[in-house]
Design a protein around this motif. Structure first.
Motif, PDB file in Angstrom:
ATOM      1  N   SER A  64       0.993  -1.193  -0.075  1.00  0.00           N
ATOM      2  CA  SER A  64       0.021  -0.114   0.158  1.00  0.00           C
ATOM      3  C   SER A  64       0.868   1.114  -0.149  1.00  0.00           C
ATOM      4  CB  SER A  64      -0.981   0.115   1.346  1.00  0.00           C
ATOM      5  OG  SER A  64      -1.827  -1.178   1.047  1.00  0.00           O
ATOM      6  N   LEU A  65       2.033   1.151   0.668  1.00  0.00           N
ATOM      7  CA  LEU A  65       2.725   2.548   0.675  1.00  0.00           C
ATOM      8  C   LEU A  65       3.556   2.577  -0.600  1.00  0.00           C
ATOM      9  CD1 LEU A  65       4.507   4.581   2.199  1.00  0.00           C
ATOM     10  CD2 LEU A  65       6.065   2.782   2.788  1.00  0.00           C
ATOM     11  N   GLY A  66       3.832   1.558  -1.440  1.00  0.00           N
ATOM     12  CA  GLY A  66       4.340   1.669  -2.450  1.00  0.00           C
ATOM     13  C   GLY A  66       3.353   2.153  -3.520  1.00  0.00           C
ATOM     14  N   PHE A  67       2.090   1.832  -3.519  1.00  0.00           N
ATOM     15  CA  PHE A  67       1.198   2.316  -4.590  1.00  0.00           C
ATOM     16  C   PHE A  67       0.838   3.871  -4.082  1.00  0.00           C
ATOM     17  CE2 PHE A  67      -0.366  -2.174  -4.942  1.00  0.00           C
ATOM     18  CZ  PHE A  67      -0.141  -2.235  -6.415  1.00  0.00           C
ATOM     19  N   ALA A  68       0.710   4.148  -2.805  1.00  0.00           N
ATOM     20  CA  ALA A  68       0.664   5.424  -2.355  1.00  0.00           C
ATOM     21  C   ALA A  68       1.828   6.422  -2.733  1.00  0.00           C
ATOM     22  CB  ALA A  68       0.519   5.351  -0.899  1.00  0.00           C
ATOM     23  N   LEU A  69       3.048   6.097  -2.653  1.00  0.00           N
ATOM     24  CA  LEU A  69       3.944   6.761  -3.258  1.00  0.00           C
ATOM     25  C   LEU A  69       4.048   7.164  -4.416  1.00  0.00           C
ATOM     26  CD1 LEU A  69       6.783   5.700  -0.373  1.00  0.00           C
ATOM     27  CD2 LEU A  69       5.576   7.847  -0.359  1.00  0.00           C
ATOM     28  N   PHE A 116      -9.358  -6.802 -11.655  1.00  0.00           N
ATOM     29  CA  PHE A 116      -8.400  -5.575 -11.551  1.00  0.00           C
ATOM     30  C   PHE A 116      -8.248  -4.828 -12.953  1.00  0.00           C
ATOM     31  CE2 PHE A 116      -6.392  -7.816  -7.849  1.00  0.00           C
ATOM     32  CZ  PHE A 116      -7.447  -7.237  -7.173  1.00  0.00           C
ATOM     33  N   SER A 117      -8.066  -5.795 -14.297  1.00  0.00           N
ATOM     34  CA  SER A 117      -8.050  -5.048 -15.474  1.00  0.00           C
ATOM     35  C   SER A 117      -9.009  -3.949 -16.042  1.00  0.00           C
ATOM     36  CB  SER A 117      -7.860  -6.000 -16.584  1.00  0.00           C
ATOM     37  OG  SER A 117      -6.861  -6.816 -16.410  1.00  0.00           O
ATOM     38  N   SER A 118     -10.176  -4.391 -15.583  1.00  0.00           N
ATOM     39  CA  SER A 118     -11.374  -3.370 -15.981  1.00  0.00           C
ATOM     40  C   SER A 118     -11.461  -2.318 -15.057  1.00  0.00           C
ATOM     41  CB  SER A 118     -12.968  -4.327 -16.073  1.00  0.00           C
ATOM     42  OG  SER A 118     -12.582  -5.279 -16.974  1.00  0.00           O
ATOM     43  N   ALA A 119     -11.425  -2.777 -13.692  1.00  0.00           N
ATOM     44  CA  ALA A 119     -11.605  -1.887 -12.702  1.00  0.00           C
ATOM     45  C   ALA A 119     -10.367  -0.544 -12.751  1.00  0.00           C
ATOM     46  CB  ALA A 119     -11.497  -2.352 -11.281  1.00  0.00           C
ATOM     47  N   ILE A 120      -9.296  -0.929 -13.069  1.00  0.00           N
ATOM     48  CA  ILE A 120      -8.139   0.060 -13.314  1.00  0.00           C
ATOM     49  C   ILE A 120      -8.079   0.919 -14.060  1.00  0.00           C
ATOM     50  CG2 ILE A 120      -5.648   0.138 -13.591  1.00  0.00           C
ATOM     51  CD1 ILE A 120      -5.228  -2.213 -11.782  1.00  0.00           C
ATOM     52  N   TRP A 173      -5.077   9.471  -8.307  1.00  0.00           N
ATOM     53  CA  TRP A 173      -6.202   8.849  -7.613  1.00  0.00           C
ATOM     54  C   TRP A 173      -6.511   7.659  -7.836  1.00  0.00           C
ATOM     55  CZ3 TRP A 173      -7.782  10.825  -3.554  1.00  0.00           C
ATOM     56  CH2 TRP A 173      -7.504  11.962  -2.971  1.00  0.00           C
ATOM     57  N   THR A 174      -6.215   6.744  -9.126  1.00  0.00           N
ATOM     58  CA  THR A 174      -6.256   5.484  -9.285  1.00  0.00           C
ATOM     59  C   THR A 174      -5.490   4.646  -8.319  1.00  0.00           C
ATOM     60  OG1 THR A 174      -6.898   5.671 -11.527  1.00  0.00           O
ATOM     61  CG2 THR A 174      -6.022   3.601 -10.857  1.00  0.00           C
TER      62      THR A 174
END
Length: 477
Positions: free
Chosen positions: A148-153, A212-216, A227-228
């Motif tokens: 989660s930290l990696g995605f946030a950064l 995840f493919s469609s959601a992302i 924001w994604t």
């Protein structure tokens, strides 16, 4: 009401020996409820780790598009877009997810068997406290927090090297800390239906990729890249923490007899490393990992080259993951009945053949309608056949090398697979031609991918030969 349990006889096979030692005694019985819990937690783990990695192509296509809002300057505005470097963001994450097992598995094994137990009075107080807190659960929770930290950064990044450090390195390291403690003990909870169970667990990769493919893609179109990544960081935290808390113990933890060493092997012995079956397995793992990820990395971008939208590309990737999820269950079931090695060789051969028969033909065909038809046929055939290796190789490792060697061999082979993943797609990115060539820009990538998968097939035939030579030939193996 009494819980139904079953006692599972697991055997110990020594490397280089044709005989098996007596069954391992006094292993704890397994309840059906526990087996179901292991199946579910491992399935969700695969969805969160491998499922995400298999849909990184959606992010890659977005970063290369003119609508992206993260990288400055935009890669699409550059004369030579850094396709290979952006592909390496995804493959670094995927590679670390697997390669980290060579460190995580030994640590988990020592924790479970008390090798690092702080029992001596001379041990420093701070070290005793740290070791007391070091458990499989703290490792898996740390993995979720790192992801989660990696995605946030990554949502704060503006350059590719920052994406490499965050969405690549940090997320990949966190996934490895979550993946192995939950997946390594899973085969120990199943016997006669081990391939079917592992096929179901590994189908989580296709299921996660499908969702995840469609959601992302939808999030990227509606709220943008930053924001994604932030939304995905929060989702990963909510979905991952309960699974990290439910990490199962190895069934060999705490078991010690005259026949069975106290701690399961986590390192490859020299005798095992020099066996033909092991050498063929390692080379096959490297080549398959290098080739298998290539189509997934380029499905969105090749679909756009064919004149369709980026949303269509994401949908095709989602369909590929859906087919792959079903394939992993079916090939696991087939492997239990037709032989795991036989089924593995057949599915790898089909995957390699589909690259030459459909993707390469789509690239070389001048008619756009024919090119699209061949591309769709490739997505279906490749997605179905490529799932075989993922579903069968964990059960095959236990079958060829023995369940006691599973943790060591699986960790090393996944380490090699991590290296292969970090090798295949970046090289493919370098082989990609200019956009002016149209579909022809992908010709070298298709040749490269087909050659890698054909090499992996030949090595799996070598494993079949070496295993049959050592134990006696069987048609169903």
């Amino acid at each position: 009401m009494m819980t139904e349990t079953q006692t599972i006889p697991l055997t110990v096979r020594q490397a280089g020996s044709d005989s098996e030692s007596p069954p391992v005694p006094a292993l704890p019985p397994i309840s059906r409820k526990k087996q179901a819990a292991v199946l579910f937690s491992a399935f969700v783990t695969i969805a969160l780790t491998i499922g995400y990695n298999q849909c990184f192509g959606v992010f890659q296509e977005y970063y290369l598009s003119t609508s992206q809002d993260i990288l400055v300057p935009a890669p699409a505005e550059q004369t030579s877009p850094p396709t290979a470097l952006l592909a390496f963001v995804g493959t670094l994450c995927y590679g670390l997810t697997w390669a980290g097992g060579i460190l995580v598995n030994p640590v988990i094994s020592r924790i479970e068997h008390g090798t690092w137990a702080p029992t001596t009075p001379s041990t420093r107080l701070w070290r005793r406290r740290v070791l007391r807190l070091l458990t499989p659960r703290t490792i898996t929770i740390s993995g979720v927090l790192l992801m989660s930290l990696g995605f946030a950064l990554a949502s704060l990044s503006t350059t590719i090297w920052q994406l490499l450090l965050t969405q690549g390195f940090l997320v990949g390291l966190g996934m490895s800390l979550l993946y192995f403690p939950l997946l390594a003990p899973a085969p120990e909870y199943f016997t006669s239906h081990r391939a079917t169970a592992m096929g179901f667990i590994l189908a989580g990769g296709g299921t996660g990729g499908l969702i995840f493919s469609s959601a992302i893609r939808a999030l990227l179109s509606s709220v943008g890249g930053r924001w994604t990544l932030r939304i995905y960081a929060v989702f990963n935290l909510i979905a991952g923490l309960p699974i990290a808390w439910a990490v199962p113990r190895s069934r060999f933890a705490g078991v010690s007899t005259a026949e069975v060493p106290e701690r399961r092997n986590t390192h490859i012995s020299r005798a095992l490393a020099l066996t033909p079956a092991f050498l063929f397995s390692v080379v096959a793992a490297f080549l398959q990992a290098a080739g298998a990820q290539l189509p997934l990395s380029f499905i969105p971008s090749y679909t756009v080259i064919l004149g369709l939208t980026a949303s269509k590309g994401a949908n095709f990737l989602a369909a590929s993951n859906a087919i792959n999820a079903v394939s992993r269950v079916l090939t696991g079931y087939a492997g239990d009945r037709l032989g795991r090695q036989n089924t593995l060789v057949l599915t790898l051969l089909l995957a390699a053949s589909s690259v030459f028969a459909f993707w390469l033909s789509s690239v070389l065909t001048t008619t756009s309608s024919s090119s699209l038809s061949l591309w769709l046929a490739f997505i279906v055939m490749y997605s179905f056949s490529a799932g075989g290796y993922y579903a069968l190789f964990p059960a095959l490792i236990a079958e060829v090398f023995g369940i006691r060697q599973y943790a060591a061999v699986n960790a090393f082979i996944l380490f090699v697979r991590g290296l292969g993943t970090m090798f295949g797609s970046p090289v493919g990115g370098q082989l990609l031609g200019s956009s002016e060539q149209g579909t022809g820009a992908y010709a070298s990538i298709a040749y490269w991918d087909g050659a890698l998968l054909m090499g992996a097939t030949a090595c799996c035939v070598g494993v079949r030969w070496a295993d049959g030579k050592g134990k006696g030939w069987k048609w169903i193996a």
